[in-house]
Design a protein around this motif. Structure first.
Motif, PDB file in Angstrom:
ATOM      1  N   SER A   1      43.913  30.004  58.980  1.00 40.46           N
ATOM      2  CA  SER A   1      43.244  29.572  57.747  1.00 40.46           C
ATOM      3  C   SER A   1      42.972  28.070  57.783  1.00 40.46           C
ATOM      4  O   SER A   1      41.863  27.607  57.499  1.00 40.46           O
ATOM      5  CB  SER A   1      44.100  29.923  56.528  1.00 40.46           C
TER       6      SER A   1
ATOM      7  N   THR B   1      39.372  26.108  57.844  1.00 38.84           N
ATOM      8  CA  THR B   1      39.102  25.023  56.888  1.00 38.84           C
ATOM      9  C   THR B   1      38.711  23.757  57.642  1.00 38.84           C
ATOM     10  O   THR B   1      37.796  23.022  57.233  1.00 38.84           O
ATOM     11  CB  THR B   1      40.347  24.763  56.018  1.00 38.84           C
TER      12      THR B   1
ATOM     13  N   THR C   1      43.390  30.109  50.584  1.00 38.24           N
ATOM     14  CA  THR C   1      43.778  28.874  49.892  1.00 38.24           C
ATOM     15  C   THR C   1      45.190  28.963  49.325  1.00 38.24           C
ATOM     16  O   THR C   1      45.962  27.999  49.399  1.00 38.24           O
ATOM     17  CB  THR C   1      42.785  28.572  48.757  1.00 38.24           C
TER      18      THR C   1
ATOM     19  N   GLU D   1      47.650  28.455  52.083  1.00 38.05           N
ATOM     20  CA  GLU D   1      47.701  27.045  52.485  1.00 38.05           C
ATOM     21  C   GLU D   1      48.514  26.228  51.486  1.00 38.05           C
ATOM     22  O   GLU D   1      49.276  25.339  51.870  1.00 38.05           O
ATOM     23  CB  GLU D   1      46.282  26.480  52.614  1.00 38.05           C
TER      24      GLU D   1
END
Length: 399
Positions: free
Chosen positions: A49, A53, A156, A159
């Motif tokens: 992830s 990003t 998200t 994260e």
């Protein structure tokens, strides 16, 4: 230039070296079947992830002619996320054992990160990137397609909770440093009184990871009002910031802030604001600190507060000695030129500080250093090593 060489290029080189060492031992190669057989863990999904990003952010930087910001983003990812977090927390997945789905996932994930980093850094460091990419794929990076963001892999929420885990880990390690307790010495408990349910649930999902990283037996994550540890917080005005805002009222405001109760402080921390004398305080207006308690050290940083139990029992001391001994034996393995897969026989000279520890943790020590046996003898010819203020003699030989 030397700082970038050491911090970025050196870290990336070491990360690739770690991957290549174990991939060659296992004769692992990136294939579609390897990726298909992989069983990805949460930390695999997190780094992928973060990688996607990063691809999105770096692409935007290059497209707006901002290579400096792109380079810094790549460097931060390599140092903070890939090396200092993902590789460090997953080293054991690469050691020994059969090539199962978990190990396939670890190899595939790290390979994907390294290959993509080579592509992202190619405009900034074309020669290094090309060498890294060739070592990984056998092809030149400059004829490869630019990586495309896989939006489905960006999580998200994952994260954010991993960022909480990183912050909590950093804080506990800082408390250990204050207490002069290195991370090889296990401690009994850490308590995190969460200010809201969302933070509590996020921390619970990464609790096991934090525990293993900071070496505590128990990590208690509860709402602040439910915690058995009753923290006492102190609040004082940030005169430099608040004085510019309230002017002549500063003296009265300071008195009002200093008289805030523990309930007021808790409400302020939860809501992010608090009204005093017709003025709404915000976090930058004040400084909040948590007082230490007997046997505990406490730290608060932003919205996170952590209390660490620093009292040691005999059992904890013995386990700490065992972990220190593992470290010394591993260092001797490296300096002896042994292969990483070699089994060894270990003999240690009798020493009252560690005899009991070796007896109680014999199997654990042996499993960590790949020893077929670990024994204690009155006289040993071997290497002398320092450990916690005393010297011990260790003999290791290939089994």
């Amino acid at each position: 230039v030397d700082e970038i060489r050491r911090k970025f290029f050196g870290t990336l080189y070491n990360t690739y070296g770690f991957f290549a060492l174990y991939a060659n031992v296992d004769q692992w190669t990136p294939t579609d079947s390897a990726a298909k057989d992989a069983t990805y863990t949460e930390i695999d999904r997190w780094i992928l992830s973060k990688l996607n990003t990063l691809v999105r952010n770096v692409t935007e930087c290059y497209e707006t002619y901002d290579p400096t910001r792109a380079g810094r983003a790549i460097s931060d990812f390599v140092q903070d996320d890939l090396s200092n977090w993902y590789v460090r927390l997953n080293r054991k997945r690469f050691w020994g054992g059969k090539m199962d789905g978990d190990k396939q996932a670890a190899y595939t994930t790290l390979y994907t990160c390294l290959r993509t980093i080579a592509q992202l850094m190619a405009p900034n460091a074309p020669f290094y990137a090309d060498r890294l990419y060739r070592d990984l794929t056998g092809e030149t990076v400059h004829l490869s397609n630019w990586p495309i963001v896989d939006e489905e892999k960006i999580d998200t929420a994952l994260e954010l909770r991993m960022a909480l885990a990183q912050q909590a880990t950093s804080m506990i390690l800082s408390l250990r440093k204050r207490a002069e307790k290195n991370v090889r010495q296990p401690l009994s408990k850490a308590v995190i009184p969460a200010q809201d349910d969302a933070t509590k649930q996020a921390l619970l999902l990464v609790a096991e990871l934090i525990k293993s990283e900071v070496n505590v037996k128990e990590l208690q994550i509860v709402r602040a009002e439910e915690s058995e540890i009753k923290l006492v917080k102190r609040i004082k005005p940030n005169f430099k910031v608040l004085g510019k805002k309230v002017g002549a009222q500063m003296k009265a405001m300071a008195a009002a802030i200093n008289s805030m109760s523990q309930a007021d402080i808790a409400q302020f921390e939860e809501n992010g604001s608090f009204t005093l004398l017709d003025y709404t305080l915000i976090p930058e207006d004040v400084e909040i600190a948590t007082e230490d308690m007997p046997g505990w050290l406490v730290m608060n940083e932003g919205q996170l507060t952590i209390a660490l139990d620093i009292e040691l029992t005999d059992a904890l001391r013995e386990e700490g000695i065992a972990r220190e001994l593992i470290n010394r034996i591993q260092n001797l393995r490296k300096s002896s030129g042994l292969e990483i897969t070699d089994r060894i026989i270990v003999t240690i000279q009798a020493n009252e500080q560690l005899n009991s520890s070796v007896q109680h943790f014999n199997e654990y020590i042996a499993s960590q250093v790949l020893a077929t046996s670990i024994s204690i003898a009155e006289e040993v010819q071997g290497d002398s090593v320092e450990m916690d203020g005393y010297t011990i003699t260790i003999n290791i030989k290939k089994a």
